[in-house]
Design a protein around this motif. Structure first.
Motif, PDB file in Angstrom:
ATOM      1  N   GLY A   1       0.876  -1.183   0.038  1.00 54.90           N
ATOM      2  CA  GLY A   1      -0.057   0.148  -0.129  1.00 54.90           C
ATOM      3  C   GLY A   1       0.817   1.207   0.146  1.00 54.90           C
ATOM      4  N   ILE A   2       0.525   2.368  -0.674  1.00 54.61           N
ATOM      5  CA  ILE A   2       1.381   3.352  -0.860  1.00 54.61           C
ATOM      6  C   ILE A   2       1.772   4.060   0.421  1.00 54.61           C
ATOM      7  CG2 ILE A   2       1.636   5.627  -2.051  1.00 54.61           C
ATOM      8  CD1 ILE A   2      -0.106   4.634  -4.625  1.00 54.61           C
ATOM      9  N   VAL A   3       0.701   4.081   1.127  1.00 57.05           N
ATOM     10  CA  VAL A   3       0.841   5.099   2.560  1.00 57.05           C
ATOM     11  C   VAL A   3       1.874   4.188   3.538  1.00 57.05           C
ATOM     12  CG1 VAL A   3      -0.272   6.186   4.359  1.00 57.05           C
ATOM     13  CG2 VAL A   3      -1.120   6.480   1.935  1.00 57.05           C
ATOM     14  N   GLU A   4       1.371   3.025   3.517  1.00 54.64           N
ATOM     15  CA  GLU A   4       2.188   2.245   4.515  1.00 54.64           C
ATOM     16  C   GLU A   4       3.682   1.934   4.002  1.00 54.64           C
ATOM     17  OE1 GLU A   4       0.348  -1.863   4.860  1.00 54.64           O
ATOM     18  OE2 GLU A   4       2.451  -2.598   5.497  1.00 54.64           O
TER      19      GLU A   4
ATOM     20  N   LYS B   1      -8.549  22.133   4.612  1.00 55.23           N
ATOM     21  CA  LYS B   1      -9.108  21.017   4.421  1.00 55.23           C
ATOM     22  C   LYS B   1      -9.511  20.654   3.049  1.00 55.23           C
ATOM     23  CE  LYS B   1     -10.311  17.930   7.835  1.00 55.23           C
ATOM     24  NZ  LYS B   1      -9.428  16.826   7.898  1.00 55.23           N
ATOM     25  N   ALA B   2      -9.061  20.171   2.216  1.00 53.57           N
ATOM     26  CA  ALA B   2      -9.691  19.985   0.667  1.00 53.57           C
ATOM     27  C   ALA B   2      -9.026  18.968  -0.225  1.00 53.57           C
ATOM     28  CB  ALA B   2      -9.102  21.370   0.066  1.00 53.57           C
ATOM     29  N   PRO B   3      -9.410  18.470  -1.042  1.00 60.69           N
ATOM     30  CA  PRO B   3      -8.946  17.374  -1.811  1.00 60.69           C
ATOM     31  C   PRO B   3      -7.407  17.768  -2.188  1.00 60.69           C
ATOM     32  CG  PRO B   3     -11.050  18.036  -2.929  1.00 60.69           C
ATOM     33  CD  PRO B   3     -10.731  19.343  -1.802  1.00 60.69           C
ATOM     34  N   PRO B   4      -6.852  16.621  -2.334  1.00 63.26           N
ATOM     35  CA  PRO B   4      -5.281  17.035  -2.821  1.00 63.26           C
ATOM     36  C   PRO B   4      -5.030  17.604  -4.182  1.00 63.26           C
ATOM     37  CG  PRO B   4      -5.799  14.532  -2.819  1.00 63.26           C
ATOM     38  CD  PRO B   4      -7.023  15.297  -2.265  1.00 63.26           C
TER      39      PRO B   4
ATOM     40  N   ARG C   1      -3.471  18.186  -7.701  1.00 67.84           N
ATOM     41  CA  ARG C   1      -2.750  17.184  -8.671  1.00 67.84           C
ATOM     42  C   ARG C   1      -2.438  17.910  -9.914  1.00 67.84           C
ATOM     43  NH1 ARG C   1      -3.849  12.234  -6.571  1.00 67.84           N
ATOM     44  NH2 ARG C   1      -5.952  12.068  -5.456  1.00 67.84           N
TER      45      ARG C   1
ATOM     46  N   TYR D   1      -3.670  21.164 -12.539  1.00 67.81           N
ATOM     47  CA  TYR D   1      -4.813  21.985 -11.784  1.00 67.81           C
ATOM     48  C   TYR D   1      -4.265  23.328 -11.860  1.00 67.81           C
ATOM     49  CZ  TYR D   1      -7.096  18.278  -9.547  1.00 67.81           C
ATOM     50  OH  TYR D   1      -7.829  17.141  -9.078  1.00 67.81           O
TER      51      TYR D   1
ATOM     52  N   ASN E   1      -0.038  16.144  -4.338  1.00 68.68           N
ATOM     53  CA  ASN E   1      -0.735  14.829  -3.621  1.00 68.68           C
ATOM     54  C   ASN E   1      -1.098  15.173  -2.241  1.00 68.68           C
ATOM     55  OD1 ASN E   1      -1.565  12.141  -3.336  1.00 68.68           O
ATOM     56  ND2 ASN E   1       0.136  11.629  -4.684  1.00 68.68           N
ATOM     57  N   GLN E   2      -1.657  14.393  -1.402  1.00 63.51           N
ATOM     58  CA  GLN E   2      -1.689  14.432   0.046  1.00 63.51           C
ATOM     59  C   GLN E   2      -0.553  13.913   0.506  1.00 63.51           C
ATOM     60  OE1 GLN E   2      -4.619  15.466   1.275  1.00 63.51           O
ATOM     61  NE2 GLN E   2      -4.707  14.582   3.348  1.00 63.51           N
TER      62      GLN E   2
ATOM     63  N   ILE F   1      -9.674  23.519  -7.826  1.00 62.46           N
ATOM     64  CA  ILE F   1      -9.985  22.031  -7.581  1.00 62.46           C
ATOM     65  C   ILE F   1     -11.282  21.737  -8.211  1.00 62.46           C
ATOM     66  CG2 ILE F   1      -9.802  19.814  -6.401  1.00 62.46           C
ATOM     67  CD1 ILE F   1      -7.774  21.197  -4.554  1.00 62.46           C
TER      68      ILE F   1
END
Lengths: 366, 126
Positions: free
Chosen positions: A15-18, A286-289, A291, A294, A318-319, A347
Motif C-alpha cells: 500500500g502506498i501510504v504504508e 481541508k480540501a482534496p489533494p 494534482r 490544476y 498529492n496528499q 480543484i
C-alpha cells in the motif's frame, strides 16, 4: 503493475501510504532498474561532461557523485541525472528511463561537436544493468549485512560511504556499485549491478532487512516521498521548455565554470531573473489533494485591484502522507513565488486557499 | 478475494446500494477501495440534491488518483456521512459499514444493478 516507459513496474506492494511510512520510520526497497545507465570513458571524458552538463564535474573526486542537469542550447532541461565518478577517466551517468534514448542521441551529437570522439567513449548499458534503492534510517545496517567485503575503489565498507559517495564491492565474481544517494530525503543507498545479479542483490537486501522492518516499495511511494522533499520529477517540474533556474535548481548550474551547452542563455536568464518559478505550496484548508495540471490563481499585486488571475499550474501534487495535508509543486509567475504568498488552487471548479512554503515540506529525522 | 455482501445491489462502476424501505444507502465496494488504495479525501453531494442514476455525484481521492462516483439510483440526497470528512480512511477500513457515503430517498434504483453473484462475475471473482 503499470507500464512505465515499457517497464512493468509495481505502483505498490502492500500500500502506498504504508510503504511511505515504512521508509520514513525504518527502510524500504525500491526496484529502480528502469533507470538508464550510461558509461563515459576516456582522456577527455571529464572535460566533455563538464561542457554538456550544468554542474561542475571537475569538483568530483573518484568515488564521488553529484546531481546535474543536461540542457539544450536555450537552457531547457533535456534530463536531470546523477554523475558518478568511478575513476579519473571513468564516469557513470544515471538518467531517467523515459529520457535514455534522447540522452544518448544528444550526447553523441554533442560529442561530434566537441571533436574529441577518439578520447571519449559513450556506452548505453541500461539493458545490462539493474538497480535498487534502499532508503530509510535502517539502510546502513541492512546494507552492511547484505554486502560485505572490501571496497575496490577507496573505502573499506559500505558504512564508510558518506552522502554522495560511490564504491564498488565484489558480489560473487561480479562487481556491484553502491552509492549513498537516493530520492526520498532519508539516508540510504542505491545499488547498481549487472542485470544477471540484481535479483540476488534484491533478495539479499530483503533477507537482511527482515528484522529491521524493511519492505518492498513501489512507484507510488517513490513519488510521495520525493514530493515531500520537493524534488523534481522529469516530465513534471522539468522539461525541454523549462530551465533549471525556473525549476529552482540554480545551485546545480555552475555559471562560473566556463562555457557549457546552454550557459549563455542561462547566464542571461539569471541576470534578467526568470519570469516564472517552480514553488512549493501547501493547502491551508481541508480540501482534496492538488494534482498536476490544476490551475493556480493569485490576486493582482501590482495594481492592487484584488483581481484574481490565473498565474500558473500545478506540476506535481498529492496528499502528504507524513503531514496529512495537500502539498504540491507549481510553476507560477515569479511575482507569486515569495515565501508565504497566498495562492488559490482550482480543484474541480472550486478555488481552495494555499500558500507558498519552503522546501522540503518534510524534514527527515536523524 | 474481496468481500461482496449478499444483501446489497451493485453497479458495474463499483458502487453498492442498500435498500431499506424508501431510503437507500450508497457506498463503494471492497474491490473498489482496494483498487483505489489509501483514500485521503471524499467529496460528497449536497444534502437535498436530486440525483438521477448514473449521475456523477461524489469524488474519491486516493494517493494514486481522483475517481468519480456514480449514483446507483434516482433520488434525493437525505444525509451524507459526516465521519468521512475527518476520517476518509473509513472507506478502506469498512467500505460496507462506517465507510458509507450518503443516503438517498429512493425513486427508482437503476435497473442495471447487479446482485452479489453478478458483481462477483463482473470483477472476475465468481
Amino acid at each position: 503493475m503499470v507500464d512505465f516507459e515499457h517497464w512493468e513496474m509495481p505502483v505498490k506492494y502492500s500500500g502506498i501510504v504504508e510503504e511511505h511510512h515504512t521508509v520514513r520510520k525504518a527502510a524500504g526497497l525500491f526496484d529502480i532498474s528502469h533507470m538508464g545507465e550510461i558509461w563515459i570513458n576516456g582522456l577527455r571524458a571529464a572535460d566533455f561532461l563538464n561542457w554538456v552538463l550544468t554542474n561542475d564535474v571537475s569538483a568530483l573526486e573518484t568515488g564521488q557523485a553529484q546531481y546535474s542537469l543536461m540542457c539544450n542550447e536555450v537552457g531547457g532541461v533535456l534530463d536531470d541525472l546523477y554523475v558518478y565518478r568511478i575513476g579519473a577517466e571513468t564516469f557513470l551517468l544515471m538518467v531517467n528511463a523515459s529520457r535514455t534514448g534522447r540522452d544518448m542521441l544528444w550526447l553523441e551529437e554533442k560529442l561530434e561537436e566537441f571533436g574529441q570522439s577518439n578520447r571519449v567513449v559513450l556506452k548505453n548499458v541500461s539493458q545490462d544493468y539493474g538497480a535498487v534503492a534502499l532508503q530509510g534510517r535502517a539502510s546502513e545496517k541492512i546494507l552492511s549485512d547484505a554486502i560485505g567485503g572490501n571496497g575496490l575503489i577507496k573505502v573499506d565498507r559500505p558504512s564508510d560511504l558518506q552522502k554522495n559517495e560511490i564504491e564498488a564491492f565484489a558480489l560473487g565474481d561480479r562487481d556491484v556499485y553502491v552509492a549513498r544517494t537516493g530520492y526520498t530525503g532519508e539516508d540510504g543507498f542505491e545499488v547498481i549491478a549487472p542485470a544477471e545479479c540484481i535479483g540476488d542483490v534484491w533478495n539479499r537486501l530483503l533477507t537482511a532487512g527482515e528484522s529491521e522492518g524493511l519492505k518492498p516499495c513501489g512507484l507510488g511511494a517513490r513519488d510521495t516521498l520525493r514530493l515531500e522533499m520537493g524534488y523534481p520529477l522529469y516530465g513534471h517540474e522539468l522539461s525541454e521548455q523549462i530551465t533549471p533556474l525556473e525549476a529552482g535548481l540554480g545551485y546545480f548550474v555552475k555559471l562560473g565554470k566556463g562555457e557549457f551547452v546552454g550557459s549563455v542563455e542561462l547566464a542571461n536568464q539569471k541576470e534578467k531573473k526568470p519570469n516564472r518559478k517552480c514553488v512549493a505550496f501547501r493547502l491551508t484548508d481541508k480540501a482534496p489533494p492538488p494534482r498536476a495540471e490544476y490551475t493556480i490563481w493569485g490576486r493582482d499585486t501590482v495594481w492592487k485591484t484584488g483581481d484574481l488571475n490565473m498565474i500558473g499550474k500545478v506540476t506535481s501534487g498529492n496528499q502528504s502522507p507524513s503531514l496529512g495535508i495537500g502539498i504540491g509543486l507549481a510553476l507560477v509567475q515569479s511575482s507569486f513565488a515569495g515565501m508565504g504568498t497566498k495562492l488559490e488552487v482550482n480543484i474541480r471548479n472550486r478555488n481552495v486557499p494555499a500558500e507558498v512554503v519552503k522546501k522540503p515540506f518534510y524534514k527527515p529525522k536523524d | 478475494m474481496s468481500r461482496i455482501p449478499e444483501n446489497l445491489k451493485y453497479a458495474t462502476s463499483h458502487e453498492w446500494l442498500s435498500v431499506e424501505a424508501e431510503a437507500g444507502t450508497v457506498g463503494i465496494t471492497d474491490h473498489a477501495q482496494a483498487e483505489l488504495t489509501d483514500i485521503v479525501f471524499v467529496e460528497l453531494p449536497e444534502v437535498g440534491r436530486q440525483l438521477v442514476a448514473g449521475d456523477n455525484c461524489a469524488v474519491v481521492e486516493s494517493v494514486k488518483s481522483a475517481s468519480e462516483i456514480y449514483c446507483p439510483a434516482d433520488g434525493e440526497v437525505l444525509e451524507v456521512n459526516p465521519a468521512l470528512t475527518d476520517n476518509p480512511g473509513l472507506v478502506n477500513d469498512d467500505p460496507y459499514g462506517d465507510g458509507w457515503f450518503f443516503k438517498i430517498k429512493i425513486g427508482a434504483p437503476s435497473e442495471s444493478l447487479l446482485d452479489a453473484a453478478g458483481y462477483a462475475s463482473e470483477i472476475g471473482e465468481s
